[in-house]
Design a protein around this motif. Structure first.
Motif, PDB file in Angstrom:
ATOM      1  N   ARG A 238     -42.320  11.939 -37.878  1.00 38.97           N
ATOM      2  CA  ARG A 238     -41.688  10.790 -37.244  1.00 38.97           C
ATOM      3  C   ARG A 238     -42.481   9.531 -37.567  1.00 38.97           C
ATOM      4  O   ARG A 238     -43.645   9.390 -37.178  1.00 38.97           O
ATOM      5  CB  ARG A 238     -41.604  10.975 -35.726  1.00 38.97           C
ATOM      6  CG  ARG A 238     -40.853   9.850 -35.040  1.00 38.97           C
ATOM      7  CD  ARG A 238     -40.827   9.992 -33.534  1.00 38.97           C
ATOM      8  NE  ARG A 238     -40.047   8.907 -32.926  1.00 38.97           N
ATOM      9  CZ  ARG A 238     -40.003   8.649 -31.633  1.00 38.97           C
ATOM     10  NH1 ARG A 238     -40.695   9.414 -30.790  1.00 38.97           N
ATOM     11  NH2 ARG A 238     -39.276   7.654 -31.167  1.00 38.97           N
ATOM     12  N   LEU A 269     -37.384   6.510 -49.986  1.00 33.80           N
ATOM     13  CA  LEU A 269     -37.862   6.681 -48.612  1.00 33.80           C
ATOM     14  C   LEU A 269     -38.862   7.817 -48.473  1.00 33.80           C
ATOM     15  O   LEU A 269     -39.822   7.715 -47.710  1.00 33.80           O
ATOM     16  CB  LEU A 269     -36.675   6.904 -47.675  1.00 33.80           C
ATOM     17  CG  LEU A 269     -35.833   5.653 -47.372  1.00 33.80           C
ATOM     18  CD1 LEU A 269     -34.636   6.022 -46.521  1.00 33.80           C
ATOM     19  CD2 LEU A 269     -36.677   4.591 -46.662  1.00 33.80           C
ATOM     20  N   ALA A 273     -42.420   7.334 -46.939  1.00 41.00           N
ATOM     21  CA  ALA A 273     -42.834   8.131 -45.784  1.00 41.00           C
ATOM     22  C   ALA A 273     -44.102   8.914 -46.096  1.00 41.00           C
ATOM     23  O   ALA A 273     -44.993   9.051 -45.253  1.00 41.00           O
ATOM     24  CB  ALA A 273     -41.709   9.078 -45.375  1.00 41.00           C
ATOM     25  N   THR A 370     -32.828  11.969 -39.546  1.00 40.62           N
ATOM     26  CA  THR A 370     -33.749  11.291 -38.632  1.00 40.62           C
ATOM     27  C   THR A 370     -33.226   9.882 -38.399  1.00 40.62           C
ATOM     28  O   THR A 370     -32.446   9.345 -39.199  1.00 40.62           O
ATOM     29  CB  THR A 370     -35.173  11.228 -39.198  1.00 40.62           C
ATOM     30  OG1 THR A 370     -35.137  10.638 -40.511  1.00 40.62           O
ATOM     31  CG2 THR A 370     -35.783  12.619 -39.299  1.00 40.62           C
ATOM     32  N   TRP A 377     -33.373  13.690 -33.942  1.00 41.94           N
ATOM     33  CA  TRP A 377     -33.586  14.357 -35.223  1.00 41.94           C
ATOM     34  C   TRP A 377     -32.849  15.686 -35.220  1.00 41.94           C
ATOM     35  O   TRP A 377     -32.646  16.303 -34.179  1.00 41.94           O
ATOM     36  CB  TRP A 377     -35.074  14.587 -35.488  1.00 41.94           C
ATOM     37  CG  TRP A 377     -35.731  15.462 -34.445  1.00 41.94           C
ATOM     38  CD1 TRP A 377     -36.181  15.100 -33.211  1.00 41.94           C
ATOM     39  CD2 TRP A 377     -35.978  16.879 -34.560  1.00 41.94           C
ATOM     40  NE1 TRP A 377     -36.707  16.177 -32.539  1.00 41.94           N
ATOM     41  CE2 TRP A 377     -36.602  17.289 -33.330  1.00 41.94           C
ATOM     42  CE3 TRP A 377     -35.759  17.827 -35.559  1.00 41.94           C
ATOM     43  CZ2 TRP A 377     -36.991  18.608 -33.103  1.00 41.94           C
ATOM     44  CZ3 TRP A 377     -36.146  19.138 -35.323  1.00 41.94           C
ATOM     45  CH2 TRP A 377     -36.761  19.529 -34.112  1.00 41.94           C
ATOM     46  N   ASP A 434     -26.868   4.275 -42.981  1.00 43.92           N
ATOM     47  CA  ASP A 434     -27.224   5.630 -43.406  1.00 43.92           C
ATOM     48  C   ASP A 434     -27.687   5.606 -44.861  1.00 43.92           C
ATOM     49  O   ASP A 434     -26.926   5.209 -45.741  1.00 43.92           O
ATOM     50  CB  ASP A 434     -26.023   6.573 -43.283  1.00 43.92           C
ATOM     51  CG  ASP A 434     -25.686   6.913 -41.842  1.00 43.92           C
ATOM     52  OD1 ASP A 434     -26.586   6.828 -40.991  1.00 43.92           O
ATOM     53  OD2 ASP A 434     -24.516   7.248 -41.561  1.00 43.92           O
ATOM     54  N   GLU A 445     -30.388  14.891 -47.099  1.00 38.33           N
ATOM     55  CA  GLU A 445     -31.146  14.125 -46.109  1.00 38.33           C
ATOM     56  C   GLU A 445     -30.403  12.841 -45.792  1.00 38.33           C
ATOM     57  O   GLU A 445     -29.875  12.168 -46.681  1.00 38.33           O
ATOM     58  CB  GLU A 445     -32.553  13.809 -46.616  1.00 38.33           C
ATOM     59  CG  GLU A 445     -33.436  13.133 -45.585  1.00 38.33           C
ATOM     60  CD  GLU A 445     -34.883  12.998 -46.043  1.00 38.33           C
ATOM     61  OE1 GLU A 445     -35.682  12.422 -45.282  1.00 38.33           O
ATOM     62  OE2 GLU A 445     -35.213  13.482 -47.140  1.00 38.33           O
ATOM     63  N   THR A 447     -31.180   9.348 -43.504  1.00 36.16           N
ATOM     64  CA  THR A 447     -32.065   8.557 -42.655  1.00 36.16           C
ATOM     65  C   THR A 447     -31.239   7.406 -42.117  1.00 36.16           C
ATOM     66  O   THR A 447     -30.749   6.578 -42.883  1.00 36.16           O
ATOM     67  CB  THR A 447     -33.281   8.032 -43.425  1.00 36.16           C
ATOM     68  OG1 THR A 447     -33.890   9.108 -44.154  1.00 36.16           O
ATOM     69  CG2 THR A 447     -34.307   7.433 -42.474  1.00 36.16           C
ATOM     70  N   SER A 448     -31.060   7.375 -40.805  1.00 32.88           N
ATOM     71  CA  SER A 448     -30.181   6.396 -40.165  1.00 32.88           C
ATOM     72  C   SER A 448     -31.021   5.306 -39.512  1.00 32.88           C
ATOM     73  O   SER A 448     -31.893   5.593 -38.683  1.00 32.88           O
ATOM     74  CB  SER A 448     -29.310   7.084 -39.113  1.00 32.88           C
ATOM     75  OG  SER A 448     -28.473   8.059 -39.719  1.00 32.88           O
TER      76      SER A 448
END
Length: 467
Positions: A238, A269, A273, A370, A377, A434, A445, A447-448
Protein backbone atom coordinates in the motif's frame (compact mmCIF):
# COMPACT_ATOMS: atom_id res chain seq x y z
CA UNK A 1 8.03 5.61 -50.56
CA UNK A 2 9.12 8.58 -48.41
CA UNK A 3 7.30 10.78 -45.91
CA UNK A 4 8.81 14.23 -46.54
CA UNK A 5 12.37 15.31 -45.83
CA UNK A 6 14.43 15.74 -42.69
CA UNK A 7 14.40 19.42 -41.58
CA UNK A 8 17.95 18.98 -40.32
CA UNK A 9 19.83 17.72 -43.39
CA UNK A 10 17.21 17.68 -46.15
CA UNK A 11 17.50 13.94 -46.75
CA UNK A 12 14.29 11.96 -47.48
CA UNK A 13 12.57 10.32 -44.51
CA UNK A 14 11.80 6.61 -44.65
CA UNK A 15 8.21 5.66 -45.44
CA UNK A 16 5.89 4.52 -42.64
CA UNK A 17 3.82 2.04 -44.63
CA UNK A 18 3.03 -0.98 -42.47
CA UNK A 19 4.75 0.51 -39.42
CA UNK A 20 3.12 1.57 -36.15
CA UNK A 21 3.73 4.59 -33.99
CA UNK A 22 4.43 8.25 -34.65
CA UNK A 23 6.16 9.37 -37.84
CA UNK A 24 9.78 10.44 -37.55
CA UNK A 25 10.52 14.16 -37.76
CA UNK A 26 14.27 13.72 -38.29
CA UNK A 27 16.18 11.07 -40.19
CA UNK A 28 18.58 10.30 -37.33
CA UNK A 29 19.34 11.00 -33.69
CA UNK A 30 22.25 13.20 -34.79
CA UNK A 31 19.94 15.51 -36.76
CA UNK A 32 17.46 15.62 -33.91
CA UNK A 33 20.14 16.57 -31.37
CA UNK A 34 21.64 19.15 -33.76
CA UNK A 35 18.23 20.80 -34.13
CA UNK A 36 17.79 20.66 -30.36
CA UNK A 37 21.09 22.50 -29.80
CA UNK A 38 20.23 25.08 -32.46
CA UNK A 39 16.89 25.78 -30.82
CA UNK A 40 18.67 26.23 -27.49
CA UNK A 41 20.83 28.94 -29.07
CA UNK A 42 18.05 30.54 -31.15
CA UNK A 43 17.23 34.22 -30.55
CA UNK A 44 13.65 33.22 -29.68
CA UNK A 45 15.06 31.63 -26.51
CA UNK A 46 15.48 35.12 -25.08
CA UNK A 47 12.43 36.83 -23.66
CA UNK A 48 12.73 39.71 -26.11
CA UNK A 49 13.33 37.30 -28.96
CA UNK A 50 10.25 35.31 -28.02
CA UNK A 51 8.14 38.48 -27.88
CA UNK A 52 9.38 39.40 -31.36
CA UNK A 53 8.62 35.86 -32.55
CA UNK A 54 5.02 36.20 -31.28
CA UNK A 55 4.72 39.47 -33.19
CA UNK A 56 6.01 37.85 -36.37
CA UNK A 57 3.55 34.99 -36.02
CA UNK A 58 0.66 37.44 -35.54
CA UNK A 59 1.64 39.42 -38.63
CA UNK A 60 1.84 36.26 -40.73
CA UNK A 61 -1.60 34.95 -39.74
CA UNK A 62 -4.01 34.60 -42.65
CA UNK A 63 -7.62 33.38 -42.26
CA UNK A 64 -7.53 31.19 -45.35
CA UNK A 65 -7.02 28.47 -46.33
CA UNK A 66 -8.38 27.02 -43.06
CA UNK A 67 -5.60 24.44 -42.63
CA UNK A 68 -2.91 27.12 -42.90
CA UNK A 69 -4.82 29.40 -40.53
CA UNK A 70 -5.21 26.63 -37.96
CA UNK A 71 -1.49 25.79 -38.17
CA UNK A 72 -0.55 29.43 -37.68
CA UNK A 73 -2.86 29.88 -34.70
CA UNK A 74 -1.54 26.69 -33.11
CA UNK A 75 2.05 27.90 -33.50
CA UNK A 76 1.08 31.27 -31.99
CA UNK A 77 -0.68 29.61 -29.06
CA UNK A 78 2.42 27.53 -28.33
CA UNK A 79 4.65 30.61 -28.28
CA UNK A 80 2.25 32.61 -26.11
CA UNK A 81 1.91 29.68 -23.72
CA UNK A 82 5.68 29.45 -23.40
CA UNK A 83 5.95 33.20 -22.80
CA UNK A 84 3.28 32.94 -20.11
CA UNK A 85 5.14 30.09 -18.36
CA UNK A 86 8.37 32.11 -18.44
CA UNK A 87 6.61 35.13 -16.94
CA UNK A 88 5.07 32.95 -14.23
CA UNK A 89 8.43 31.41 -13.39
CA UNK A 90 10.04 34.85 -13.20
CA UNK A 91 7.26 36.07 -10.91
CA UNK A 92 7.42 33.02 -8.64
CA UNK A 93 11.20 32.95 -8.32
CA UNK A 94 11.85 36.66 -7.87
CA UNK A 95 8.68 37.97 -6.27
CA UNK A 96 8.66 37.71 -2.45
CA UNK A 97 5.75 35.75 -1.10
CA UNK A 98 4.45 34.65 -4.50
CA UNK A 99 5.24 30.97 -4.11
CA UNK A 100 5.19 28.51 -1.27
CA UNK A 101 8.24 26.23 -1.17
CA UNK A 102 7.89 22.61 -0.17
CA UNK A 103 10.19 23.08 2.80
CA UNK A 104 11.20 26.18 4.78
CA UNK A 105 14.98 25.72 4.74
CA UNK A 106 17.10 23.33 2.69
CA UNK A 107 18.86 20.55 4.54
CA UNK A 108 21.55 20.38 1.88
CA UNK A 109 23.42 23.34 0.38
CA UNK A 110 23.70 23.81 -3.36
CA UNK A 111 27.48 23.85 -3.94
CA UNK A 112 29.14 24.88 -7.17
CA UNK A 113 29.34 22.07 -9.71
CA UNK A 114 32.90 21.39 -10.81
CA UNK A 115 32.41 18.96 -13.68
CA UNK A 116 29.67 18.62 -16.30
CA UNK A 117 27.40 15.59 -15.90
CA UNK A 118 25.28 15.81 -19.05
CA UNK A 119 26.10 17.19 -22.47
CA UNK A 120 24.71 20.73 -22.57
CA UNK A 121 26.05 24.23 -23.30
CA UNK A 122 28.39 25.27 -20.48
CA UNK A 123 27.93 28.77 -19.08
CA UNK A 124 30.59 31.04 -17.75
CA UNK A 125 33.69 29.96 -19.69
CA UNK A 126 35.60 32.72 -21.58
CA UNK A 127 34.27 33.04 -25.11
CA UNK A 128 31.36 30.70 -24.47
CA UNK A 129 27.95 31.52 -25.89
CA UNK A 130 25.25 32.07 -23.31
CA UNK A 131 22.27 29.88 -24.29
CA UNK A 132 19.94 32.65 -23.13
CA UNK A 133 21.45 35.73 -24.77
CA UNK A 134 23.29 33.92 -27.63
CA UNK A 135 26.15 36.36 -27.07
CA UNK A 136 29.47 36.20 -25.22
CA UNK A 137 29.10 35.48 -21.52
CA UNK A 138 30.02 38.48 -19.40
CA UNK A 139 28.48 37.39 -16.10
CA UNK A 140 26.58 34.40 -14.83
CA UNK A 141 23.96 36.29 -12.84
CA UNK A 142 20.77 36.72 -14.88
CA UNK A 143 17.79 39.03 -14.75
CA UNK A 144 14.55 37.47 -13.57
CA UNK A 145 13.07 37.13 -17.05
CA UNK A 146 16.20 35.67 -18.63
CA UNK A 147 16.68 33.31 -15.71
CA UNK A 148 13.07 32.17 -16.08
CA UNK A 149 13.53 31.64 -19.82
CA UNK A 150 16.61 29.53 -19.12
CA UNK A 151 15.19 27.23 -16.45
CA UNK A 152 11.64 26.97 -17.81
CA UNK A 153 12.86 24.87 -20.74
CA UNK A 154 13.89 22.17 -18.23
CA UNK A 155 10.59 22.11 -16.34
CA UNK A 156 9.18 18.94 -17.92
CA UNK A 157 12.24 16.75 -17.52
CA UNK A 158 12.84 17.98 -13.97
CA UNK A 159 9.21 17.21 -13.12
CA UNK A 160 9.68 13.66 -14.42
CA UNK A 161 12.84 13.34 -12.32
CA UNK A 162 11.08 14.59 -9.18
CA UNK A 163 8.14 12.30 -9.92
CA UNK A 164 10.40 9.25 -10.08
CA UNK A 165 11.96 10.29 -6.79
CA UNK A 166 8.67 11.00 -5.01
CA UNK A 167 6.03 8.83 -6.76
CA UNK A 168 3.58 11.74 -6.54
CA UNK A 169 2.59 14.10 -9.35
CA UNK A 170 1.51 16.79 -6.89
CA UNK A 171 4.78 16.57 -4.95
CA UNK A 172 6.76 16.65 -8.20
CA UNK A 173 5.07 19.93 -9.16
CA UNK A 174 5.99 21.45 -5.80
CA UNK A 175 9.54 20.11 -5.94
CA UNK A 176 10.20 21.61 -9.37
CA UNK A 177 9.05 24.97 -8.06
CA UNK A 178 11.33 24.50 -5.05
CA UNK A 179 14.18 23.68 -7.44
CA UNK A 180 13.67 26.92 -9.36
CA UNK A 181 13.51 28.94 -6.15
CA UNK A 182 16.74 27.40 -4.89
CA UNK A 183 18.39 27.95 -8.26
CA UNK A 184 17.38 31.61 -8.26
CA UNK A 185 18.78 32.13 -4.77
CA UNK A 186 22.02 30.35 -5.71
CA UNK A 187 22.44 31.95 -9.16
CA UNK A 188 25.32 34.20 -8.08
CA UNK A 189 27.26 31.14 -6.89
CA UNK A 190 26.88 29.31 -10.19
CA UNK A 191 30.42 29.34 -11.55
CA UNK A 192 29.53 27.97 -14.96
CA UNK A 193 31.97 25.06 -14.76
CA UNK A 194 29.06 22.64 -15.24
CA UNK A 195 26.08 22.65 -17.57
CA UNK A 196 22.86 24.32 -16.57
CA UNK A 197 21.10 20.94 -16.73
CA UNK A 198 23.66 19.38 -14.40
CA UNK A 199 23.28 22.26 -11.96
CA UNK A 200 19.46 22.01 -11.97
CA UNK A 201 19.45 18.21 -11.62
CA UNK A 202 21.69 18.48 -8.58
CA UNK A 203 19.43 21.07 -6.96
CA UNK A 204 16.32 19.02 -7.82
CA UNK A 205 17.80 15.82 -6.37
CA UNK A 206 18.78 17.61 -3.18
CA UNK A 207 15.29 19.10 -2.91
CA UNK A 208 13.78 15.62 -3.24
CA UNK A 209 16.09 14.18 -0.58
CA UNK A 210 15.32 17.06 1.79
CA UNK A 211 11.60 16.54 1.25
CA UNK A 212 11.88 12.82 1.98
CA UNK A 213 13.82 13.51 5.18
CA UNK A 214 11.08 15.84 6.38
CA UNK A 215 8.22 13.57 5.29
CA UNK A 216 9.51 10.00 5.69
CA UNK A 217 7.22 7.56 3.91
CA UNK A 218 7.56 3.81 3.61
CA UNK A 219 5.21 1.39 1.84
CA UNK A 220 2.98 -0.67 4.11
CA UNK A 221 0.75 -3.67 3.46
CA UNK A 222 -2.98 -3.37 2.90
CA UNK A 223 -5.04 -4.69 5.78
CA UNK A 224 -8.36 -6.56 5.60
CA UNK A 225 -11.50 -4.45 6.05
CA UNK A 226 -14.33 -5.88 8.15
CA UNK A 227 -17.03 -7.60 6.12
CA UNK A 228 -15.17 -7.35 2.81
CA UNK A 229 -13.90 -10.22 0.67
CA UNK A 230 -10.44 -9.21 -0.54
CA UNK A 231 -9.50 -12.58 -1.99
CA UNK A 232 -7.25 -15.26 -0.57
CA UNK A 233 -3.88 -13.91 -1.72
CA UNK A 234 -1.37 -11.92 0.29
CA UNK A 235 -2.29 -8.21 0.53
CA UNK A 236 -0.34 -6.04 -1.94
CA UNK A 237 1.88 -3.14 -0.95
CA UNK A 238 0.00 0.00 0.00
CA UNK A 239 1.60 3.25 -1.23
CA UNK A 240 -0.84 5.96 -0.22
CA UNK A 241 1.04 8.80 -1.97
CA UNK A 242 1.31 7.09 -5.38
CA UNK A 243 -0.24 9.12 -8.20
CA UNK A 244 -0.42 8.69 -11.99
CA UNK A 245 1.61 10.72 -14.50
CA UNK A 246 0.02 11.89 -17.80
CA UNK A 247 1.83 10.66 -20.91
CA UNK A 248 1.09 13.94 -22.70
CA UNK A 249 3.13 15.77 -20.06
CA UNK A 250 6.32 13.83 -20.79
CA UNK A 251 9.16 15.69 -22.52
CA UNK A 252 9.47 14.82 -26.18
CA UNK A 253 12.65 13.36 -27.66
CA UNK A 254 13.20 16.78 -29.24
CA UNK A 255 13.08 18.49 -25.83
CA UNK A 256 15.24 15.80 -24.22
CA UNK A 257 17.25 13.84 -26.80
CA UNK A 258 18.42 11.26 -24.25
CA UNK A 259 15.69 8.67 -24.87
CA UNK A 260 16.73 6.66 -21.82
CA UNK A 261 15.86 9.53 -19.52
CA UNK A 262 12.25 9.65 -20.74
CA UNK A 263 11.82 5.90 -21.06
CA UNK A 264 8.25 5.01 -20.26
CA UNK A 265 9.46 1.74 -18.81
CA UNK A 266 10.84 3.68 -15.85
CA UNK A 267 7.54 5.54 -15.42
CA UNK A 268 5.24 2.53 -15.27
CA UNK A 269 3.35 2.31 -12.01
CA UNK A 270 4.93 -0.97 -10.94
CA UNK A 271 8.39 0.56 -11.35
CA UNK A 272 7.35 3.68 -9.43
CA UNK A 273 5.83 1.52 -6.71
CA UNK A 274 8.91 -0.70 -6.55
CA UNK A 275 11.44 2.12 -6.06
CA UNK A 276 9.34 3.53 -3.22
CA UNK A 277 10.66 0.57 -1.22
CA UNK A 278 14.21 1.94 -1.49
CA UNK A 279 15.67 4.34 1.08
CA UNK A 280 15.84 7.87 -0.41
CA UNK A 281 19.57 7.92 -1.13
CA UNK A 282 19.54 4.45 -2.71
CA UNK A 283 16.57 5.60 -4.80
CA UNK A 284 18.50 8.68 -5.92
CA UNK A 285 21.54 6.58 -6.86
CA UNK A 286 19.42 4.12 -8.85
CA UNK A 287 17.55 6.88 -10.71
CA UNK A 288 20.74 8.78 -11.55
CA UNK A 289 22.71 5.69 -12.56
CA UNK A 290 20.19 3.32 -14.15
CA UNK A 291 17.57 5.77 -15.43
CA UNK A 292 19.50 8.90 -16.36
CA UNK A 293 22.62 6.91 -17.22
CA UNK A 294 25.13 8.91 -15.20
CA UNK A 295 28.52 7.40 -14.45
CA UNK A 296 29.44 6.52 -10.88
CA UNK A 297 31.76 9.53 -10.58
CA UNK A 298 29.08 11.89 -11.91
CA UNK A 299 26.48 10.47 -9.51
CA UNK A 300 28.93 10.83 -6.62
CA UNK A 301 29.42 14.51 -7.52
CA UNK A 302 25.66 15.15 -7.62
CA UNK A 303 25.02 13.46 -4.26
CA UNK A 304 28.24 14.46 -2.44
CA UNK A 305 29.17 10.79 -2.03
CA UNK A 306 32.27 8.79 -2.79
CA UNK A 307 32.33 6.57 -5.84
CA UNK A 308 32.62 3.53 -3.58
CA UNK A 309 29.50 4.62 -1.66
CA UNK A 310 27.59 5.09 -4.92
CA UNK A 311 28.53 1.63 -6.16
CA UNK A 312 27.63 0.08 -2.83
CA UNK A 313 24.22 1.82 -2.75
CA UNK A 314 23.49 0.67 -6.30
CA UNK A 315 24.41 -2.93 -5.46
CA UNK A 316 21.92 -2.87 -2.60
CA UNK A 317 19.19 -1.08 -4.56
CA UNK A 318 19.04 -3.33 -7.63
CA UNK A 319 18.12 -6.61 -5.85
CA UNK A 320 15.45 -4.80 -3.80
CA UNK A 321 13.99 -3.34 -6.96
CA UNK A 322 13.90 -6.75 -8.68
CA UNK A 323 12.12 -8.28 -5.68
CA UNK A 324 9.24 -5.84 -6.10
CA UNK A 325 8.82 -6.06 -9.88
CA UNK A 326 6.55 -8.60 -11.64
CA UNK A 327 8.42 -11.60 -13.03
CA UNK A 328 6.84 -11.18 -16.49
CA UNK A 329 7.52 -7.47 -16.68
CA UNK A 330 9.52 -7.64 -19.92
CA UNK A 331 6.47 -8.89 -21.77
CA UNK A 332 4.50 -5.67 -21.33
CA UNK A 333 7.03 -2.84 -21.53
CA UNK A 334 6.35 -2.08 -25.19
CA UNK A 335 3.87 0.46 -26.50
CA UNK A 336 0.23 -0.60 -26.22
CA UNK A 337 -0.80 -2.27 -29.47
CA UNK A 338 -4.15 -2.52 -31.21
CA UNK A 339 -5.13 -5.57 -29.15
CA UNK A 340 -4.64 -3.72 -25.87
CA UNK A 341 -6.62 -0.73 -27.09
CA UNK A 342 -9.43 -3.09 -28.04
CA UNK A 343 -9.39 -4.48 -24.50
CA UNK A 344 -9.62 -0.94 -23.11
CA UNK A 345 -12.56 -0.16 -25.43
CA UNK A 346 -14.36 -3.34 -24.35
CA UNK A 347 -13.68 -2.54 -20.68
CA UNK A 348 -15.17 0.96 -20.99
CA UNK A 349 -18.16 -0.19 -23.04
CA UNK A 350 -18.98 -3.04 -20.64
CA UNK A 351 -18.90 -0.68 -17.65
CA UNK A 352 -21.19 1.77 -19.44
CA UNK A 353 -23.66 -1.05 -20.20
CA UNK A 354 -23.37 -2.24 -16.57
CA UNK A 355 -22.42 -5.60 -18.10
CA UNK A 356 -20.62 -7.30 -15.23
CA UNK A 357 -20.31 -10.59 -17.18
CA UNK A 358 -18.32 -8.89 -19.93
CA UNK A 359 -16.14 -7.09 -17.40
CA UNK A 360 -15.35 -10.42 -15.75
CA UNK A 361 -14.23 -11.97 -19.06
CA UNK A 362 -11.60 -9.25 -19.43
CA UNK A 363 -10.02 -9.86 -16.01
CA UNK A 364 -7.26 -12.34 -15.31
CA UNK A 365 -7.89 -14.92 -12.61
CA UNK A 366 -5.32 -13.28 -10.34
CA UNK A 367 -6.30 -9.66 -11.09
CA UNK A 368 -5.16 -7.10 -8.51
CA UNK A 369 -7.01 -3.84 -7.84
CA UNK A 370 -5.80 -1.11 -5.50
CA UNK A 371 -7.12 2.41 -4.91
CA UNK A 372 -4.40 4.67 -3.47
CA UNK A 373 -4.74 6.45 -1.11
CA UNK A 374 -7.93 4.57 -0.10
CA UNK A 375 -7.76 1.30 1.87
CA UNK A 376 -9.72 -0.81 -0.64
CA UNK A 377 -7.95 -3.68 -2.37
CA UNK A 378 -8.84 -6.96 -4.09
CA UNK A 379 -6.80 -9.86 -5.39
CA UNK A 380 -8.53 -12.40 -7.63
CA UNK A 381 -11.36 -12.14 -10.16
CA UNK A 382 -13.97 -13.64 -7.86
CA UNK A 383 -13.38 -11.09 -5.08
CA UNK A 384 -13.30 -8.15 -7.49
CA UNK A 385 -16.48 -9.20 -9.32
CA UNK A 386 -18.24 -9.60 -5.98
CA UNK A 387 -17.25 -6.02 -5.08
CA UNK A 388 -18.33 -4.62 -8.45
CA UNK A 389 -21.65 -6.45 -8.50
CA UNK A 390 -22.99 -4.29 -5.67
CA UNK A 391 -22.27 -0.95 -7.37
CA UNK A 392 -23.16 -1.99 -10.95
CA UNK A 393 -26.54 -3.55 -10.17
CA UNK A 394 -29.37 -0.98 -10.55
CA UNK A 395 -31.50 -3.07 -8.15
CA UNK A 396 -28.88 -2.84 -5.40
CA UNK A 397 -29.28 -0.21 -2.65
CA UNK A 398 -25.52 0.41 -3.17
CA UNK A 399 -25.96 1.16 -6.90
CA UNK A 400 -23.52 3.95 -7.73
CA UNK A 401 -25.05 5.17 -10.98
CA UNK A 402 -24.53 5.07 -14.75
CA UNK A 403 -21.03 5.33 -16.22
CA UNK A 404 -19.30 7.01 -19.12
CA UNK A 405 -15.57 6.80 -19.89
CA UNK A 406 -12.92 8.68 -21.82
CA UNK A 407 -9.65 6.97 -22.85
CA UNK A 408 -6.35 8.30 -21.52
CA UNK A 409 -2.72 7.28 -21.07
CA UNK A 410 -0.80 7.32 -17.80
CA UNK A 411 2.72 6.14 -17.04
CA UNK A 412 3.01 4.59 -20.50
CA UNK A 413 -0.09 2.46 -19.85
CA UNK A 414 -3.70 2.47 -20.99
CA UNK A 415 -6.13 4.32 -18.74
CA UNK A 416 -9.80 5.21 -18.56
CA UNK A 417 -11.31 8.29 -16.96
CA UNK A 418 -14.60 7.20 -15.40
CA UNK A 419 -17.60 9.49 -14.88
CA UNK A 420 -20.73 8.64 -12.89
CA UNK A 421 -24.24 10.01 -13.22
CA UNK A 422 -25.81 9.44 -9.85
CA UNK A 423 -29.44 8.33 -9.69
CA UNK A 424 -31.70 11.37 -9.97
CA UNK A 425 -29.02 13.63 -11.50
CA UNK A 426 -28.31 14.70 -15.09
CA UNK A 427 -24.56 15.32 -15.09
CA UNK A 428 -21.70 12.83 -15.24
CA UNK A 429 -19.06 13.80 -12.69
CA UNK A 430 -15.45 12.62 -12.60
CA UNK A 431 -15.19 9.58 -10.34
CA UNK A 432 -12.01 7.57 -10.95
CA UNK A 433 -9.00 7.18 -13.22
CA UNK A 434 -8.33 3.49 -13.86
CA UNK A 435 -4.80 2.69 -15.04
CA UNK A 436 -4.67 -0.79 -16.59
CA UNK A 437 -1.86 -3.27 -16.97
CA UNK A 438 -2.55 -5.85 -19.68
CA UNK A 439 -0.83 -9.17 -20.26
CA UNK A 440 -1.92 -11.20 -23.26
CA UNK A 441 -5.66 -10.67 -23.63
CA UNK A 442 -6.45 -10.07 -19.96
CA UNK A 443 -6.26 -7.15 -17.55
CA UNK A 444 -3.93 -8.25 -14.74
CA UNK A 445 -3.85 -5.07 -12.66
CA UNK A 446 -6.04 -2.01 -12.15
CA UNK A 447 -4.85 0.96 -10.12
CA UNK A 448 -7.73 3.33 -9.45
CA UNK A 449 -6.95 6.95 -8.58
CA UNK A 450 -9.08 9.80 -7.31
CA UNK A 451 -10.24 12.31 -9.95
CA UNK A 452 -8.56 15.55 -8.86
CA UNK A 453 -5.78 15.04 -11.44
CA UNK A 454 -8.21 14.76 -14.40
CA UNK A 455 -7.24 18.24 -15.71
CA UNK A 456 -3.58 17.15 -15.90
CA UNK A 457 -4.69 14.40 -18.28
CA UNK A 458 -6.76 16.76 -20.42
CA UNK A 459 -9.96 15.25 -19.01
CA UNK A 460 -12.93 17.44 -17.98
CA UNK A 461 -14.36 17.14 -14.50
CA UNK A 462 -17.92 16.90 -15.83
CA UNK A 463 -19.64 15.50 -18.91
CA UNK A 464 -23.07 16.53 -20.13
CA UNK A 465 -26.05 14.24 -19.75
CA UNK A 466 -26.98 11.76 -22.47
CA UNK A 467 -28.64 13.28 -25.50
Amino acid sequence: MVDGVCPGCGEPLAGRTGRKGRSSVYCSAACRQRAYRERRAAPSDTVQGLIEEVGRQVRELVPAPPAVFYSGVSELATSVGRLRRIARTARDTAGPGTADPVMEEPVMEEPVMEEPVMEEPVMGEPGAVDPVTTGPVTEVALAESDFAALVESYRRELRVHCYRMSGSYDDAEDLVQETFLRAWRARDGFAGRASVRTWLYRIATNACLDFQRRTPRRPQRYEPLPGMNHGGAEPPARITWLQPYPDDDLPSTEEQPDALAVSRETLELVFLAAIQHLPPRQRAVLVLRDVLGLAAAETAAVLDMTVASVNSALQRARPTLRDHLPRRRAEWTAEADVREREILARYMAAAERLDLTEVATLLSEDITLTMPPNPFWFVGREALVEFLSVSLDPASPMFLGHWRHLPARANGQLAAGGYVRRPGTTVYRAQVLDVLRVEGDRIVEITSFEPHLFPAFGLPLRLPADR
